[in-house]
Design an enzyme around this catalytic site. Sequence first.
Site, PDB file in Angstrom:
ATOM      1  N   ASN A 158     -34.661  72.029 -85.291  1.00 10.39           N
ATOM      2  CA  ASN A 158     -33.562  71.282 -84.656  1.00 10.39           C
ATOM      3  C   ASN A 158     -32.895  70.260 -85.566  1.00 10.39           C
ATOM      4  O   ASN A 158     -31.768  69.848 -85.310  1.00 10.39           O
ATOM      5  CB  ASN A 158     -34.003  70.664 -83.326  1.00 10.39           C
ATOM      6  CG  ASN A 158     -35.128  69.673 -83.484  1.00 10.39           C
ATOM      7  OD1 ASN A 158     -35.740  69.576 -84.538  1.00 10.39           O
ATOM      8  ND2 ASN A 158     -35.407  68.939 -82.431  1.00 10.39           N
ATOM      9  N   GLU A 253     -45.333  64.884 -85.863  1.00 13.56           N
ATOM     10  CA  GLU A 253     -44.533  64.555 -84.691  1.00 13.56           C
ATOM     11  C   GLU A 253     -44.339  65.844 -83.932  1.00 13.56           C
ATOM     12  O   GLU A 253     -43.671  66.764 -84.403  1.00 13.56           O
ATOM     13  CB  GLU A 253     -43.195  63.934 -85.105  1.00 13.56           C
ATOM     14  CG  GLU A 253     -42.494  63.290 -83.940  1.00 13.56           C
ATOM     15  CD  GLU A 253     -41.163  63.931 -83.679  1.00 13.56           C
ATOM     16  OE1 GLU A 253     -41.045  64.532 -82.578  1.00 13.56           O
ATOM     17  OE2 GLU A 253     -40.285  63.869 -84.547  1.00 13.56           O
ATOM     18  N   CYS A 287     -36.886  66.638 -79.526  1.00 18.57           N
ATOM     19  CA  CYS A 287     -38.198  66.200 -79.032  1.00 18.57           C
ATOM     20  C   CYS A 287     -38.046  64.944 -78.199  1.00 18.57           C
ATOM     21  O   CYS A 287     -38.830  64.688 -77.300  1.00 18.57           O
ATOM     22  CB  CYS A 287     -39.163  65.999 -80.181  1.00 18.57           C
ATOM     23  SG  CYS A 287     -38.528  64.896 -81.416  1.00 18.57           S
TER      24      CYS A 287
HETATM   25  O1  G3H Z   1     -36.470  66.430 -82.284  1.00 12.54           O
HETATM   26  C1  G3H Z   1     -37.006  65.428 -82.719  1.00 12.54           C
HETATM   27  C2  G3H Z   1     -36.236  64.405 -83.404  1.00 12.54           C
HETATM   28  O2  G3H Z   1     -37.097  63.545 -84.115  1.00 12.54           O
HETATM   29  C3  G3H Z   1     -35.367  63.629 -82.448  1.00 12.54           C
HETATM   30  O3  G3H Z   1     -34.458  62.877 -83.145  1.00 12.54           O
HETATM   31  O4  G3H Z   1     -33.806  61.305 -81.324  1.00 12.54           O
HETATM   32  O5  G3H Z   1     -32.446  61.517 -83.410  1.00 12.54           O
HETATM   33  O6  G3H Z   1     -32.475  63.348 -81.738  1.00 12.54           O
HETATM   34  P1  G3H Z   1     -33.215  62.233 -82.356  1.00 12.54           P
END
Ligand code: G3H
Length: 478
Positions: A158, A253, A287
């Site tokens: 992502n 993570e 996430c």
């Molecule tokens: O998908 C996991 C990422 O660490 C979320 O990052 O909050 O900038 O979308 P974000």
Amino acid sequence: DGEVYKYYADGEWRASASGKTVAIVNPTTRQTQYRVQACTQEEVNKVMDAAKVAQKSWARTPLWKRAELLHKAAAILKEHKTPIAECLVKEIAKPAKDAVSEVVRSGDLVSYTAEEGVRILGEGKLLVSDSFPGNERNKYCLSSKVPLGVVLAIPPFNYPVNLAVSKIGPALIAGNSLVLKPPTQGAVAALHMVHCFHLAGFPKGLISCVTGKGSEIGDFLTMHPGVNCISFTGGDTGIAISKKAGMVPLQMELGGKDACIVLEDADLDLVAANIVKGGFSYSGQRCTAVKVVLIMEAVADSVVEKVNAKLAKLKVGPPEDDCDITPVVTESSANFIEGLVMDAKEKGATFCQEYRREGNLIWPLLLDHVRPDMRIAWEEPFGPVLPVIRINSVEEGIHHCNASNFGLQGCVFTRDINKAIMISDAMESGTVQINSAPARGPDHFPFQGLKDSGIGSQGITNSINMMTKVKSTVINLP
Ligand code: G3H
């Protein structure tokens, strides 16, 4: 049948001796868009050897020079934002504007990392012995932070660029070398990003990027004796990696089931706007997306109505048109999401919109009156489908949140700051946002998951520290 890309090792672009490639399927067209090399274990061994050699001299390269190169890479990365964003659109169906933002954010992240590294790694510590009982003042302990060695970085689909540089930057500024294994969807964007580091002029072998099948090189990489640290972002695979990895520092993570707790006194327009942004941006494939709304019954009807009105305005379609809701990353992901939706249907959830899917494209869906016996109350759809659970007390909301095996982020909406802080304290999540949807950034903030959501803390400063170890020299006076 898809443009073929080489992998990056020892400062050059190479075709794998396997003669095989891995296809990257465009989520929108569902046709092969690109192909990347299926690297062999032998090639991984070579990359590890080169990384080990390059790290030794990199660790001796002055910190300000390491920072200078990172600043250069950051600038080049920003210059290349358009072609890299195009890859993100084709490989992971990220809406065009968000794809550009990912690259710009990545350049900023690398620059900030260089500055922060210069500050925090430029400091050491001096301890004297006579503060501990029984000691004279005859020992001086000098300690400073030194690199770990070779860092293995595994980012998810992502954010194939941003969650790669959030590992590469800290590793390099701290004097480590870096081996990147990008996700298959997003590998070409990642290779292009690596090309920017190549253009900046980093020493050969210091950064490499191996592509290929997880079944062939996945465990081989994570269990490789040459790896001194693993930084991984992704799903359940992280749990498996942490069980198999050697005695090396891990930064993980993993998933999340971020709860949004809404109290009666909340600003309901703010709540609705954040539920839509938090739950549906990049079609819920974050996430940190809002993944369950826990709302006080008294305000539930009103919020559901406001959210539905906003969902009706979202543009659904291809990422090239900068639609809000775009196809999810793979067909199997779409099937998984559909499974959760069907389970909720069988068990009596209220569908605020009609369920609609074409290929990998799933229309945004709010599921009201979700109950704890439904899978979607607990599982992470990673798609544009959001459950609402109506609660009768704050305690009920906190209980649901804490009963989850995840603990990444959460949010609470109320005008009562004292209540908000007490709820934040009670929520077993790495971060709780008050009056805003969960988010990782700004990228220098600490970012961590509890329970199955991860190990360790990220964010620029924490990642730099995590990719170092403390080394002491003690001067013993006669
Ligand atoms: O998908 C996991 C990422 O660490 C979320 O990052 O909050 O900038 O979308 P974000």
